[in-house]
Design a protein around this motif. Structure first.
Motif, PDB file in Angstrom:
ATOM      1  N   TYR A 231       0.772  -1.170   0.076  1.00  0.00           N
ATOM      2  CA  TYR A 231       0.241  -0.064   0.084  1.00  0.00           C
ATOM      3  C   TYR A 231       0.866   1.301  -0.083  1.00  0.00           C
ATOM      4  N   GLY A 232       2.198   0.979  -0.068  1.00  0.00           N
ATOM      5  CA  GLY A 232       3.070   2.243   0.040  1.00  0.00           C
ATOM      6  C   GLY A 232       3.853   2.670   1.112  1.00  0.00           C
ATOM      7  N   GLU A 233       3.789   1.789   2.113  1.00  0.00           N
ATOM      8  CA  GLU A 233       4.536   1.852   3.413  1.00  0.00           C
ATOM      9  C   GLU A 233       6.073   1.495   3.226  1.00  0.00           C
ATOM     10  N   LEU A 234       7.047   2.065   3.657  1.00  0.00           N
ATOM     11  CA  LEU A 234       8.304   1.938   3.685  1.00  0.00           C
ATOM     12  C   LEU A 234       9.105   1.283   4.609  1.00  0.00           C
ATOM     13  N   GLY A 235       8.329   1.256   5.994  1.00  0.00           N
ATOM     14  CA  GLY A 235       8.839   0.910   7.267  1.00  0.00           C
ATOM     15  C   GLY A 235       8.110   1.856   8.261  1.00  0.00           C
ATOM     16  N   TYR A 236       8.340   1.141   9.447  1.00  0.00           N
ATOM     17  CA  TYR A 236       7.829   1.814  10.667  1.00  0.00           C
ATOM     18  C   TYR A 236       8.682   1.686  12.113  1.00  0.00           C
ATOM     19  N   THR A 237       8.270   2.450  12.767  1.00  0.00           N
ATOM     20  CA  THR A 237       8.950   2.320  14.171  1.00  0.00           C
ATOM     21  C   THR A 237       7.854   2.240  15.441  1.00  0.00           C
ATOM     22  N   ILE A 238       8.049   1.550  16.379  1.00  0.00           N
ATOM     23  CA  ILE A 238       7.318   1.532  17.531  1.00  0.00           C
ATOM     24  C   ILE A 238       7.841   2.068  18.808  1.00  0.00           C
ATOM     25  N   PHE A 239       6.988   2.907  19.813  1.00  0.00           N
ATOM     26  CA  PHE A 239       7.822   3.392  20.811  1.00  0.00           C
ATOM     27  C   PHE A 239       6.799   3.268  21.696  1.00  0.00           C
ATOM     28  N   ILE A 240       7.271   2.632  22.995  1.00  0.00           N
ATOM     29  CA  ILE A 240       6.416   2.244  24.137  1.00  0.00           C
ATOM     30  C   ILE A 240       6.517   3.168  25.445  1.00  0.00           C
ATOM     31  N   ASP A 241       5.526   3.822  25.794  1.00  0.00           N
ATOM     32  CA  ASP A 241       5.665   4.606  26.843  1.00  0.00           C
ATOM     33  C   ASP A 241       5.964   3.963  28.192  1.00  0.00           C
ATOM     34  N   GLU A 242       7.348   4.371  28.556  1.00  0.00           N
ATOM     35  CA  GLU A 242       7.618   3.799  29.832  1.00  0.00           C
ATOM     36  C   GLU A 242       6.584   4.167  31.024  1.00  0.00           C
ATOM     37  N   GLY A 243       6.049   5.281  31.079  1.00  0.00           N
ATOM     38  CA  GLY A 243       5.111   5.706  32.061  1.00  0.00           C
ATOM     39  C   GLY A 243       3.858   5.081  32.165  1.00  0.00           C
ATOM     40  N   ALA A 244       3.539   4.624  30.934  1.00  0.00           N
ATOM     41  CA  ALA A 244       2.002   4.302  30.664  1.00  0.00           C
ATOM     42  C   ALA A 244       2.145   3.036  29.872  1.00  0.00           C
ATOM     43  N   HIS A 245       2.728   1.717  30.335  1.00  0.00           N
ATOM     44  CA  HIS A 245       2.876   0.758  29.473  1.00  0.00           C
ATOM     45  C   HIS A 245       2.225   0.256  28.276  1.00  0.00           C
TER      46      HIS A 245
ATOM     47  N   GLN B 105       0.465   2.130  26.516  1.00  0.00           N
ATOM     48  CA  GLN B 105       0.356   3.244  25.558  1.00  0.00           C
ATOM     49  C   GLN B 105       1.517   3.202  24.492  1.00  0.00           C
ATOM     50  N   VAL B 106       1.105   3.033  23.285  1.00  0.00           N
ATOM     51  CA  VAL B 106       2.372   2.862  22.227  1.00  0.00           C
ATOM     52  C   VAL B 106       2.049   4.286  21.048  1.00  0.00           C
ATOM     53  N   TYR B 107       3.131   4.729  20.829  1.00  0.00           N
ATOM     54  CA  TYR B 107       3.080   5.514  19.494  1.00  0.00           C
ATOM     55  C   TYR B 107       4.035   4.981  18.292  1.00  0.00           C
ATOM     56  N   LEU B 108       3.744   5.288  17.159  1.00  0.00           N
ATOM     57  CA  LEU B 108       4.332   4.604  16.100  1.00  0.00           C
ATOM     58  C   LEU B 108       4.567   5.816  15.055  1.00  0.00           C
ATOM     59  N   THR B 109       5.420   5.472  14.243  1.00  0.00           N
ATOM     60  CA  THR B 109       5.676   6.311  12.988  1.00  0.00           C
ATOM     61  C   THR B 109       5.923   5.309  11.794  1.00  0.00           C
ATOM     62  N   PHE B 110       5.114   5.665  10.876  1.00  0.00           N
ATOM     63  CA  PHE B 110       4.952   4.962   9.738  1.00  0.00           C
ATOM     64  C   PHE B 110       5.481   5.822   8.626  1.00  0.00           C
ATOM     65  N   ASN B 111       6.353   5.146   7.724  1.00  0.00           N
ATOM     66  CA  ASN B 111       7.089   6.134   6.674  1.00  0.00           C
ATOM     67  C   ASN B 111       6.446   5.661   5.311  1.00  0.00           C
ATOM     68  N   TRP B 112       5.941   6.604   4.734  1.00  0.00           N
ATOM     69  CA  TRP B 112       5.172   6.272   3.284  1.00  0.00           C
ATOM     70  C   TRP B 112       5.853   7.142   2.263  1.00  0.00           C
ATOM     71  N   SER B 113       5.730   6.312   1.172  1.00  0.00           N
ATOM     72  CA  SER B 113       6.323   6.927  -0.233  1.00  0.00           C
ATOM     73  C   SER B 113       5.488   8.237  -0.478  1.00  0.00           C
ATOM     74  N   SER B 114       4.236   8.290  -0.266  1.00  0.00           N
ATOM     75  CA  SER B 114       3.467   9.488  -0.455  1.00  0.00           C
ATOM     76  C   SER B 114       2.329   9.886   0.617  1.00  0.00           C
ATOM     77  N   LEU B 115       2.110  11.093   0.653  1.00  0.00           N
ATOM     78  CA  LEU B 115       0.819  11.428   1.478  1.00  0.00           C
ATOM     79  C   LEU B 115      -0.479  10.724   0.984  1.00  0.00           C
TER      80      LEU B 115
END
Length: 89
Positions: A28-42, A44-54
């Protein structure tokens, strides 16, 4: 490159990690992703997805496929997504 920033409060982090890793978004155009887990609220996850276009990012995240994919995360509240454009300084 465009990024999508995601934020979810998941029921079980380990289940979430397995679920998100088993779904291939690259057709679908995703190039990769990174996951972050909140150490204070285990759960709670944050993600960054890299895409080839908006347009590919928006097309995917507003599709029925993405709705089903996000539902499989078992988030305890509605995940939030923000579309970001990368700029060099």
């Amino acid at each position: 490159m465009f990024k999508v920033l995601g934020n979810a409060n998941v029921a079980y982090v380990d289940d979430f990690l397995a679920t998100i890793g088993n779904f291939d978004r690259t057709p679908y155009g995703e190039l990769g992703y990174t996951i972050f887990i909140d150490e204070g609220a285990h759960n709670q996850v944050y993600l960054t997805f890299n895409w080839s276009s908006l347009s590919e990012a928006k097309s995917f995240w507003t599709s029925d496929i993405a709705t089903s994919h996000v539902a499989s995360w078992k988030s305890m509240s509605k995940p939030q997504f923000v579309y970001l454009k990368t700029r060099s300084v």
